[in-house]
Design a protein around this motif. Structure first.
Motif, PDB file in Angstrom:
ATOM      1  N   LYS A 109      43.863  40.727  34.065  1.00  0.00           N
ATOM      2  CA  LYS A 109      44.442  41.358  35.240  1.00  0.00           C
ATOM      3  C   LYS A 109      45.234  42.588  34.836  1.00  0.00           C
ATOM      4  CE  LYS A 109      47.326  40.464  39.288  1.00  0.00           C
ATOM      5  NZ  LYS A 109      48.147  39.478  40.015  1.00  0.00           N
ATOM      6  N   PRO A 110      44.957  43.750  35.449  1.00  0.00           N
ATOM      7  CA  PRO A 110      45.701  44.957  35.095  1.00  0.00           C
ATOM      8  C   PRO A 110      47.124  44.920  35.633  1.00  0.00           C
ATOM      9  CG  PRO A 110      44.208  45.403  36.917  1.00  0.00           C
ATOM     10  CD  PRO A 110      43.921  44.003  36.459  1.00  0.00           C
ATOM     11  N   ASP A 111      48.035  45.526  34.887  1.00  0.00           N
ATOM     12  CA  ASP A 111      49.436  45.646  35.317  1.00  0.00           C
ATOM     13  C   ASP A 111      49.546  46.907  36.159  1.00  0.00           C
ATOM     14  OD1 ASP A 111      52.155  45.473  35.651  1.00  0.00           O
ATOM     15  OD2 ASP A 111      52.630  46.303  33.669  1.00  0.00           O
ATOM     16  N   ILE A 112      49.640  46.747  37.467  1.00  0.00           N
ATOM     17  CA  ILE A 112      49.665  47.888  38.381  1.00  0.00           C
ATOM     18  C   ILE A 112      51.082  48.070  38.904  1.00  0.00           C
ATOM     19  CG2 ILE A 112      48.694  48.894  40.469  1.00  0.00           C
ATOM     20  CD1 ILE A 112      46.256  47.140  40.106  1.00  0.00           C
ATOM     21  N   GLN A 113      51.602  49.266  38.747  1.00  0.00           N
ATOM     22  CA  GLN A 113      52.922  49.602  39.262  1.00  0.00           C
ATOM     23  C   GLN A 113      52.848  50.906  40.033  1.00  0.00           C
ATOM     24  OE1 GLN A 113      56.087  49.452  36.419  1.00  0.00           O
ATOM     25  NE2 GLN A 113      55.533  47.442  35.646  1.00  0.00           N
ATOM     26  N   ALA A 114      53.699  51.012  41.048  1.00  0.00           N
ATOM     27  CA  ALA A 114      53.769  52.223  41.865  1.00  0.00           C
ATOM     28  C   ALA A 114      55.132  52.871  41.687  1.00  0.00           C
ATOM     29  CB  ALA A 114      53.542  51.878  43.337  1.00  0.00           C
ATOM     30  N   SER A 115      55.137  54.191  41.616  1.00  0.00           N
ATOM     31  CA  SER A 115      56.393  54.947  41.480  1.00  0.00           C
ATOM     32  C   SER A 115      57.036  55.132  42.841  1.00  0.00           C
ATOM     33  CB  SER A 115      56.113  56.312  40.850  1.00  0.00           C
ATOM     34  OG  SER A 115      55.582  56.157  39.548  1.00  0.00           O
ATOM     35  N   ILE A 116      58.363  54.942  42.876  1.00  0.00           N
ATOM     36  CA  ILE A 116      59.119  55.006  44.117  1.00  0.00           C
ATOM     37  C   ILE A 116      60.143  56.126  44.035  1.00  0.00           C
ATOM     38  CG2 ILE A 116      60.580  53.735  45.737  1.00  0.00           C
ATOM     39  CD1 ILE A 116      57.736  52.615  45.408  1.00  0.00           C
ATOM     40  N   VAL A 117      60.278  56.874  45.107  1.00  0.00           N
ATOM     41  CA  VAL A 117      61.287  57.935  45.226  1.00  0.00           C
ATOM     42  C   VAL A 117      62.255  57.546  46.338  1.00  0.00           C
ATOM     43  CG1 VAL A 117      61.697  60.343  45.862  1.00  0.00           C
ATOM     44  CG2 VAL A 117      59.747  59.743  44.401  1.00  0.00           C
ATOM     45  N   GLY A 118      63.534  57.676  46.030  1.00  0.00           N
ATOM     46  CA  GLY A 118      64.569  57.408  47.039  1.00  0.00           C
ATOM     47  C   GLY A 118      64.845  55.947  47.265  1.00  0.00           C
ATOM     48  N   GLY A 119      64.502  55.099  46.269  1.00  0.00           N
ATOM     49  CA  GLY A 119      64.737  53.671  46.422  1.00  0.00           C
ATOM     50  C   GLY A 119      65.679  53.146  45.355  1.00  0.00           C
ATOM     51  N   VAL A 120      66.066  51.887  45.519  1.00  0.00           N
ATOM     52  CA  VAL A 120      66.960  51.271  44.540  1.00  0.00           C
ATOM     53  C   VAL A 120      66.220  50.947  43.245  1.00  0.00           C
ATOM     54  CG1 VAL A 120      68.487  50.343  46.313  1.00  0.00           C
ATOM     55  CG2 VAL A 120      66.538  48.975  45.528  1.00  0.00           C
ATOM     56  N   LYS A 121      64.908  51.021  43.268  1.00  0.00           N
ATOM     57  CA  LYS A 121      64.078  50.863  42.071  1.00  0.00           C
ATOM     58  C   LYS A 121      63.186  52.084  41.922  1.00  0.00           C
ATOM     59  CE  LYS A 121      63.645  45.802  42.451  1.00  0.00           C
ATOM     60  NZ  LYS A 121      62.677  44.686  42.579  1.00  0.00           N
ATOM     61  N   ASP A 122      62.885  52.415  40.669  1.00  0.00           N
ATOM     62  CA  ASP A 122      61.994  53.545  40.411  1.00  0.00           C
ATOM     63  C   ASP A 122      60.529  53.147  40.476  1.00  0.00           C
ATOM     64  OD1 ASP A 122      64.164  55.212  39.999  1.00  0.00           O
ATOM     65  OD2 ASP A 122      64.249  54.758  37.841  1.00  0.00           O
ATOM     66  N   THR A 123      60.256  51.886  40.193  1.00  0.00           N
ATOM     67  CA  THR A 123      58.882  51.389  40.228  1.00  0.00           C
ATOM     68  C   THR A 123      58.869  49.990  40.835  1.00  0.00           C
ATOM     69  OG1 THR A 123      59.025  50.425  38.007  1.00  0.00           O
ATOM     70  CG2 THR A 123      58.186  52.682  38.174  1.00  0.00           C
ATOM     71  N   ILE A 124      57.717  49.619  41.363  1.00  0.00           N
ATOM     72  CA  ILE A 124      57.546  48.254  41.869  1.00  0.00           C
ATOM     73  C   ILE A 124      56.210  47.709  41.390  1.00  0.00           C
ATOM     74  CG2 ILE A 124      58.965  48.520  43.929  1.00  0.00           C
ATOM     75  CD1 ILE A 124      56.349  48.847  45.521  1.00  0.00           C
ATOM     76  N   ARG A 125      56.147  46.386  41.292  1.00  0.00           N
ATOM     77  CA  ARG A 125      54.904  45.720  40.934  1.00  0.00           C
ATOM     78  C   ARG A 125      53.957  45.701  42.137  1.00  0.00           C
ATOM     79  NH1 ARG A 125      55.587  40.891  40.893  1.00  0.00           N
ATOM     80  NH2 ARG A 125      57.777  40.740  41.571  1.00  0.00           N
ATOM     81  N   CYS A 126      52.676  45.753  41.831  1.00  0.00           N
ATOM     82  CA  CYS A 126      51.660  45.707  42.875  1.00  0.00           C
ATOM     83  C   CYS A 126      50.700  44.541  42.616  1.00  0.00           C
ATOM     84  CB  CYS A 126      50.872  47.011  42.917  1.00  0.00           C
ATOM     85  SG  CYS A 126      51.870  48.455  43.297  1.00  0.00           S
ATOM     86  N   SER A 127      50.001  44.116  43.660  1.00  0.00           N
ATOM     87  CA  SER A 127      49.078  42.997  43.538  1.00  0.00           C
ATOM     88  C   SER A 127      47.827  43.265  44.375  1.00  0.00           C
ATOM     89  CB  SER A 127      49.740  41.698  43.986  1.00  0.00           C
ATOM     90  OG  SER A 127      50.075  41.767  45.366  1.00  0.00           O
ATOM     91  N   PHE A 128      46.803  42.488  44.103  1.00  0.00           N
ATOM     92  CA  PHE A 128      45.573  42.534  44.903  1.00  0.00           C
ATOM     93  C   PHE A 128      44.924  41.155  44.841  1.00  0.00           C
ATOM     94  CE2 PHE A 128      44.564  43.803  40.610  1.00  0.00           C
ATOM     95  CZ  PHE A 128      43.412  43.091  40.307  1.00  0.00           C
ATOM     96  N   ASP A 129      44.026  40.894  45.773  1.00  0.00           N
ATOM     97  CA  ASP A 129      43.365  39.597  45.862  1.00  0.00           C
ATOM     98  C   ASP A 129      42.299  39.487  44.773  1.00  0.00           C
ATOM     99  OD1 ASP A 129      42.246  37.212  46.554  1.00  0.00           O
ATOM    100  OD2 ASP A 129      41.416  37.880  48.473  1.00  0.00           O
ATOM    101  N   GLU A 130      42.497  38.556  43.843  1.00  0.00           N
ATOM    102  CA  GLU A 130      41.560  38.375  42.726  1.00  0.00           C
ATOM    103  C   GLU A 130      40.470  37.355  43.030  1.00  0.00           C
ATOM    104  OE1 GLU A 130      43.423  38.062  38.743  1.00  0.00           O
ATOM    105  OE2 GLU A 130      45.303  38.062  39.881  1.00  0.00           O
TER     106      GLU A 130
END
Length: 366
Positions: free
Chosen positions: A270-291
């Motif tokens: 499973k790939p480690d997918i993260q999204a970059s966030i602007v203007g949030g309390v976190k800079d990145t968040i984890r992402c998921s998809f239906d496997e």
């Protein structure tokens, strides 16, 4: 979702030297049903008459009309047609669904013409709809003059177009249910169950896993056949044109396809997918998809060629809610889309508070 449009598929022929046994048909195509990609074939783009395999398009349009269970009065004019018939009587009342049974099992030309008149008012108007649908599916070498398959000056298809049309039609649940039926009783001029319809597709009884779909014959076209079968999760469609030994052709081609392809998981890790966030309390968040069921029908040689594409924007503005769709993960083989799934945020992100934002700006710009 990435749109699967057959006209954009790149043809893929597996094991060019390893074909099925001798095939009698002048033209034939074996395709993997989910993607429409070519597995093997000959003269796949040669324009030829298609006889009653035409009725695949007629039946599909009827099934997509949303009127299958509507009852109609059979008009007299469309019954003036030669060839095979389901025995319609002028003035009898019948549902569109039962007309499609007569169309696809008994290959009724009377049913084909009646469907055309009831849905579009004339043979010509319905043929226009058939050609519009063919264009939308990317069937560039197919043209219909009528809904029954009687010979016409510009009535033609190719083995590849016909196989892909069959694969698309089998995705319609009503259509697939009808063409998989061996025998059906429908009303005859007011007599309940008075008309017995029997499918002409012998493969339903003779080849394990057969799901449908349509036979055809005229003196000009010769024997034409489209079949669909599924084994061990792999679904194949074969189309043959001018095939004097079409039953054996289809058995041989289907056997070949099932020997080459197997249902295969697309993810080894499973790939480690993260999204970059602007203007949030976190800079990145984890992402998921239906496997779940992330599989495709592939040969052993194809699996290493499958590519994974993670489609995300460069960044996302907070706030982000858990479960929010952010992008897509797409698996391709030579630019043919095998599977695509939405990518979701696996956790929420609140926007940064104004006071913290000011403090952050002061630290950056003292």
């Amino acid at each position: 979702m990435v749109k699967r449009v057959f006209s954009f598929f790149i043809l893929l022929t597996l094991c060019a030297g390893a074909r099925a046994g001798a095939v009698s048909a002048k033209a034939y195509a074996l395709v993997e049903a989910e993607t429409g990609r070519l597995i093997t074939g000959a003269n796949v783009s040669e324009r030829l008459p298609m006889a009653s395999t035409t009725k695949i398009m007629t039946g599909l349009l009827a099934c997509e009309s949303g009127r299958l269970d509507e009852e109609f009065v059979v008009p007299e004019e469309p019954l003036r047609v030669e060839g095979s018939s389901m025995g319609l009587v002028p003035g009898e009342r019948i549902t569109l669904r039962d007309l499609v049974y007569g169309l696809m099992l008994e290959s009724g030309n009377d049913a084909a013409n009646t469907i055309a008149y009831l849905l579009e008012g004339s043979i010509e108007a319905f043929a226009e709809k058939m050609n519009e649908k063919a264009e939308n599916l990317g069937l560039e070498n197919t043209h219909f003059d009528n809904p029954s398959g009687l010979d016409g000056p510009t009535h033609y298809t190719t083995a590849l177009d016909l196989a892909r049309l069959g694969a698309h039609a089998m995705q319609n649940e009503d259509f697939a249910d009808i063409v998989s039926t061996w025998e059906k009783r429908v009303p005859y001029n007011g007599i309940q169950n008075g008309r017995r319809l029997v499918n002409h597709n012998a493969l339903l009884k003779q080849y394990e896993g057969t799901l449908g779909i349509k036979t055809g014959f005229t003196k000009k076209s010769g024997r034409c056949l489209v079949s669909c079968a599924k084994r061990n999760g792999v679904t194949l469609v074969v189309a043959t044109l001018k095939g004097p030994d079409d039953w054996n052709d289809h058995r041989s081609l289907l056997d070949y396809g099932f020997s080459v392809l197997r249902r295969t998981r697309l993810l080894r890790a499973k790939p480690d997918i993260q999204a970059s966030i602007v203007g949030g309390v976190k800079d990145t968040i984890r992402c998921s998809f239906d496997e779940e069921n992330l599989e495709a029908s592939l040969s052993d040689k194809e699996l290493p060629q499958v590519k994974t594409h993670i489609l995300l924007r460069p960044f996302y503005y907070a706030a982000i809610s858990k479960g929010q769709k952010l992008g897509e993960i797409v698996f391709t083989l030579d630019d043919v889309v095998l599977v695509s799934r939405p990518i979701y945020a696996a956790e929420p992100v609140e926007p940064i508070s104004p006071s913290k934002l000011k403090g952050l700006l002061r630290s950056i710009f003292p």
